[in-house]
Design an enzyme around this catalytic site. Structure first.
Site, short mmCIF file in Angstrom:
data_model
loop_
_atom_site.label_atom_id
_atom_site.label_comp_id
_atom_site.label_asym_id
_atom_site.label_seq_id
_atom_site.Cartn_x
_atom_site.Cartn_y
_atom_site.Cartn_z
N GLY A 99 0.83 -1.19 0.00
CA GLY A 99 0.00 0.00 0.00
C GLY A 99 0.86 1.24 0.00
O GLY A 99 2.07 1.17 0.21
N ALA A 128 1.75 5.27 1.36
CA ALA A 128 1.94 5.87 2.68
C ALA A 128 0.58 6.14 3.32
O ALA A 128 -0.35 6.61 2.65
CB ALA A 128 2.73 7.17 2.55
N GLY A 152 -2.86 2.22 5.64
CA GLY A 152 -3.36 1.28 6.62
C GLY A 152 -2.70 -0.08 6.55
O GLY A 152 -3.14 -1.03 7.19
N ALA A 164 11.37 -5.41 12.75
CA ALA A 164 11.40 -4.02 12.32
C ALA A 164 12.64 -3.77 11.47
O ALA A 164 13.72 -4.21 11.81
CB ALA A 164 11.40 -3.09 13.53
N HIS A 216 4.42 3.43 15.73
CA HIS A 216 4.37 1.98 15.47
C HIS A 216 4.62 1.20 16.77
O HIS A 216 3.93 0.23 17.06
CB HIS A 216 5.41 1.58 14.42
CG HIS A 216 4.94 1.75 13.02
ND1 HIS A 216 4.50 0.71 12.25
CD2 HIS A 216 4.83 2.86 12.24
CE1 HIS A 216 4.13 1.16 11.06
NE2 HIS A 216 4.34 2.45 11.03
N GLU A 237 15.02 -6.10 15.74
CA GLU A 237 15.39 -5.02 14.84
C GLU A 237 16.41 -5.57 13.86
O GLU A 237 17.53 -5.90 14.25
CB GLU A 237 15.92 -3.83 15.63
CG GLU A 237 14.82 -3.21 16.48
CD GLU A 237 15.18 -1.88 17.10
OE1 GLU A 237 16.26 -1.35 16.78
OE2 GLU A 237 14.38 -1.39 17.89
N ASP A 245 8.02 -5.58 8.91
CA ASP A 245 7.54 -4.25 8.55
C ASP A 245 8.73 -3.30 8.51
O ASP A 245 9.24 -2.92 9.55
CB ASP A 245 6.51 -3.77 9.57
CG ASP A 245 5.65 -2.63 9.07
OD1 ASP A 245 5.89 -2.15 7.95
OD2 ASP A 245 4.76 -2.20 9.82
#
Length: 190
Positions: free
Chosen positions: A11, A13, A16, A40, A57, A69, A91
């Site tokens: 998607g 920016a 969602g 992350a 987030h 991370e 993500d």
């Protein structure tokens, strides 16, 4: 070839996509009576606005989720966290690719495609071999005008190629538009 438990969410920016991925991860973990490991990919924030995005987030994620991370070795992070039960939520690929193409230390050699291409291959392999459910988030940035700068055009092209590779692997692909999930691929092989 598709991976049975790989879901890819794309998607723009503020579309969602992360929120949708988080809800899906919660549901998968509840159904499997397991937990979520959130991988992350953002490196340290360089400015206040980006720091606020990261904080947003973090605040939204459930406190019991394990957070990893990942640096440029996203494949290693996935392989290490994959226990076959835990839902992995990555993500996002957008920031990970920035880390590959524009290394923090300014290493010019690291920004050469041949140098980071093997990391993309390794990511694809790690996702294909994952034993548990994996949700991957990425931006869809190729729907606008052609960027003016050569580096920006290169980034848009490389992210588009990366997204195509992950979408081909994924069982399910969802495009988020204004907070609404649009099924692009559901349990099929393309």
């Amino acid at each position: 070839m598709t991976t049975p438990d790989l879901t890819f969410i794309l998607g723009g920016a503020r579309s969602g996509k992360s929120r949708h991925a988080e809800r899906l991860a919660l549901a998968l973990a509840a159904a499997r009576q397991s937990n979520v490991t959130y991988i992350a990919t953002a490196r340290q924030a360089d400015d206040a606005e980006f720091a606020a995005r990261i904080a947003h987030h973090r605040a939204r994620r459930p406190a019991h989720w394990h957070v990893v991370e990942a640096d440029v070795d996203l494949a290693g992070a996935i392989s290490h966290a994959d226990d076959g039960r835990t839902c992995l939520l990555v993500d996002c690929l957008t920031l990970w690719l920035v880390n590959l193409i524009s290394p923090v230390d300014g290493d010019e050699e690291a920004s050469v495609p041949g140098h980071w291409g093997p990391r993309i291959d390794a990511l694809e392999t790690a996702l294909a071999q994952a034993r548990g459910p994996v949700i991957v988030v990425s931006n869809e940035i190729g729907m606008g005008v052609v960027p003016l700068g050569a580096m920006t055009r290169r980034y848009v092209d490389e992210l588009g190629r990366l997204n195509q590779r992950i979408a081909a692997l994924a069982r399910d692909v969802t495009l988020m538009v204004a907070g609404l999930p649009m099924a692009v691929k559901q349990g099929s092989v393309r």
